[in-house]
Design an enzyme around this catalytic site. Structure first.
Site, PDB file in Angstrom:
ATOM      1  N   LYS A 131      10.943  -0.288   8.507  1.00  0.00           N
ATOM      2  CA  LYS A 131      11.541  -1.134   9.539  1.00  0.00           C
ATOM      3  C   LYS A 131      12.906  -1.634   9.090  1.00  0.00           C
ATOM      4  CE  LYS A 131       9.280  -4.868  10.762  1.00  0.00           C
ATOM      5  NZ  LYS A 131       8.105  -5.669  11.115  1.00  0.00           N
ATOM      6  N   GLU A 152     -10.678   5.211   5.287  1.00  0.00           N
ATOM      7  CA  GLU A 152     -11.504   4.630   4.220  1.00  0.00           C
ATOM      8  C   GLU A 152     -10.896   3.342   3.652  1.00  0.00           C
ATOM      9  OE1 GLU A 152     -14.698   6.153   2.998  1.00  0.00           O
ATOM     10  OE2 GLU A 152     -14.584   4.019   2.643  1.00  0.00           O
ATOM     11  N   GLY A 180      -0.453  -9.835  -3.891  1.00  0.00           N
ATOM     12  CA  GLY A 180      -0.430  -8.806  -2.839  1.00  0.00           C
ATOM     13  C   GLY A 180      -1.788  -8.552  -2.198  1.00  0.00           C
ATOM     14  N   ASP A 210      -9.796 -10.941   9.281  1.00  0.00           N
ATOM     15  CA  ASP A 210      -9.694  -9.666   8.562  1.00  0.00           C
ATOM     16  C   ASP A 210     -11.096  -9.115   8.252  1.00  0.00           C
ATOM     17  OD1 ASP A 210      -7.986  -7.684   6.937  1.00  0.00           O
ATOM     18  OD2 ASP A 210      -9.424  -8.410   5.459  1.00  0.00           O
ATOM     19  N   VAL A 225       0.829  -1.208   0.000  1.00  0.00           N
ATOM     20  CA  VAL A 225       0.000   0.000   0.000  1.00  0.00           C
ATOM     21  C   VAL A 225       0.870   1.267   0.000  1.00  0.00           C
ATOM     22  CG1 VAL A 225      -1.878   1.226   1.159  1.00  0.00           C
ATOM     23  CG2 VAL A 225      -1.787  -1.270   1.268  1.00  0.00           C
ATOM     24  N   LYS A 258     -12.846  -5.599   9.704  1.00  0.00           N
ATOM     25  CA  LYS A 258     -13.482  -4.597   8.837  1.00  0.00           C
ATOM     26  C   LYS A 258     -14.940  -4.405   9.232  1.00  0.00           C
ATOM     27  CE  LYS A 258     -10.448  -5.539   4.938  1.00  0.00           C
ATOM     28  NZ  LYS A 258     -10.194  -6.479   3.847  1.00  0.00           N
TER      29      LYS A 258
HETATM   30  N1  HSE Z   1      -6.075  -9.087   2.939  1.00  0.00           N
HETATM   31  C1  HSE Z   1      -7.048  -8.090   2.656  1.00  0.00           C
HETATM   32  C2  HSE Z   1      -8.091  -8.673   1.732  1.00  0.00           C
HETATM   33  C3  HSE Z   1      -6.389  -6.898   2.033  1.00  0.00           C
HETATM   34  O1  HSE Z   1      -7.825  -9.703   1.133  1.00  0.00           O
HETATM   35  O2  HSE Z   1      -9.186  -8.126   1.637  1.00  0.00           O
HETATM   36  C4  HSE Z   1      -7.297  -5.715   1.878  1.00  0.00           C
HETATM   37  O3  HSE Z   1      -7.757  -5.250   3.116  1.00  0.00           O
END
Ligand code: HSE
Length: 418
Positions: free
Chosen positions: A41, A123, A181, A195, A17, A199
């Site tokens: 890092k 966002e 990615g 994840d 990103v 969200k």
């Molecule tokens: N790993 C997350 C996805 C990346 O696959 O949605 C985007 O937030």
């Protein structure tokens, strides 16, 4: 009219990103935003940008009075939270993409914004390129937002598409998602639903004013979805998607979860393939609206970060209207769900937990049933996540308490039991 603010950015992170943002900013000179320093890092790694842009000392950014915006797109959520706290307290606006960090520290982040009066925009942390947070904040009034149903994780959607449409194996599909990615550096976060859950915690806040911890929300990922489930889905003309859903019940409380779900082929979410995300919002008078766009990847995510940076020129802040200006909604697990379960042996299935079972198929090697049970039965235990058991919600899975008696009677009548 107030002149647009000149934005001088301190960027944390130069991965998928961060580098995407660097490139995108170079192509948008009209924005009047420039990156002054990037904190990374590992200084040894070769990067496509001038060496003097980089530092490993976070204070070069946090204590630089010229830097008025901190953009934080790093992977380590503890370090990200530390950066956000320091930046806001030092009078800088913050743009963050760290969904895990935000979801896990929501009350503190809200408090910090109140205390410091600074903007904190995120966002890109949910559905990447789809402007869903700002829409939920600005457009949908509290009373009118009946439900939201969404695909919020690109990697799992990509894996399901590649497995069931292109016949790749799970590990081939995951590897591809990693190479492109999309996946988190620990792909378990994608595959097991963490994840999407993070969200969803963020979106529930902007949609309904709910301040929940991810631990409060019922969830799982796609780790137990089987090839045979896809076979059943096909027979019934459904797709399988990892769906985040929230719905206002008749008592005004909100049912919310992240679970695999069968979706009708006519559902707009069935149209969402690969790393795309989609959000279907149902609101009073407007009926259904569908948002669609890339939910992962370098440029789509950077585009949302860019949009937040652009909004800072006008000192944009989330007002959290649903939380502060309305009566915020409350989460509940007091409702019923209609589920499909496939399993290797009946002994793993506590049949007594079900209100009723509508279909059961016990002959084949892989057995399955469709039945109704109270949500608490899933929240309180994890038999449905273990022993290779796969739970998938049916297309319209939420049953309000007020409807359960009527539906149970009708279902038993149909089965010829009463
Ligand atoms: N790993 C997350 C996805 C990346 O696959 O949605 C985007 O937030």
């Amino acid at each position: 009219m107030e002149a647009h603010k000149q934005l001088t950015i301190g960027l944390f992170g130069f991965g998928v990103v961060g580098e995407g943002l660097y490139k995108v900013l170079q192509q948008t000179p009209s924005l009047k935003a420039s990156i002054k320093k990037v904190c990374i890092k590992n200084p040894e790694k070769k990067r496509n940008a001038p060496a003097d842009l980089f530092t490993t000392n976070k204070n070069d950014l946090l204590n630089d009075p010229e830097i008025n915006v901190i953009v934080e797109v790093i992977d380590d959520s503890a370090a990200a939270f530390d950066i956000v706290q320091n930046a806001l307290r030092n009078g800088k606006s913050v743009v963050s993409a760290s969904k895990k960090m935000i979801a896990e520290n929501l009350p503190a982040i809200l408090q910090l914004q109140e205390e410091t009066g600074q903007s904190f925009l995120c966002e890109s942390a949910a559905c990447a390129s789809i402007p869903v947070i700002r829409n939920l904040e600005e457009y949908y009034d509290n009373d009118l937002l009946h439900s939201i149903k969404a695909i919020v994780n690109g990697s799992t959607n990509f894996i399901l598409t590649k497995m069931f449409e292109d016949k790749l194996s799970f590990s081939e599909a995951l590897l591809l998602a990693q190479q492109l990615g999309f996946a988190e550096s620990n792909p378990k976060l994608d595959v097991e639903g963490f994840d999407a859950l993070n969200k969803w915690t963020i979106l529930l806040n902007h949609a309904y004013g709910i301040v929940a911890h991810p631990d409060d929300i019922l969830f799982t990922g796609i780790q137990n979805v089987q090839g045979s489930d896809a076979g059943v889905a096909k027979e019934k003309s459904y797709d399988i998607k990892l769906i985040a859903q929230a719905k206002k019940l008749k008592n005004g409380k909100v049912a919310a979860f992240v679970l695999p779900q069968f979706v009708e082929l006519t559902d707009p979410l069935s149209f969402v393939k690969n790393e795309y995300n989609g959000v279907v919002i149902e609101s009073g008078f407007a009926d259904k609206q569908f948002f669609y766009g890339k939910g992962a990847g370098s440029f789509p995510t950077a585009s949302a970060v860019l949009s937040d940076i652009a909004a800072l020129r006008y000192n944009y802040r989330y007002e959290y209207k649903k939380l502060y200006h309305h009566k915020p909604h409350v989460l509940t697990n007091d409702y019923y769900l209609k589920v499909y379960l496939s399993f290797d042996d009946w002994k793993y299935i506590p049949r007594e937990e079900f209100e009723w079972i509508e279909e059961w198929h016990a002959q084949a090697e892989r057995k399955y049933l469709i039945g109704v049970l109270h949500c608490e039965k899933l929240v309180q235990s994890n038999w449905w996540k273990t022993n290779n058991t796969s739970l998938i919600l049916t297309p319209d899975p939420i049953i309000d308490n007020l409807d359960i008696i009527h539906l149970k009677k009708r279902s038993l009548e149909l089965a010829g039991v009463v």
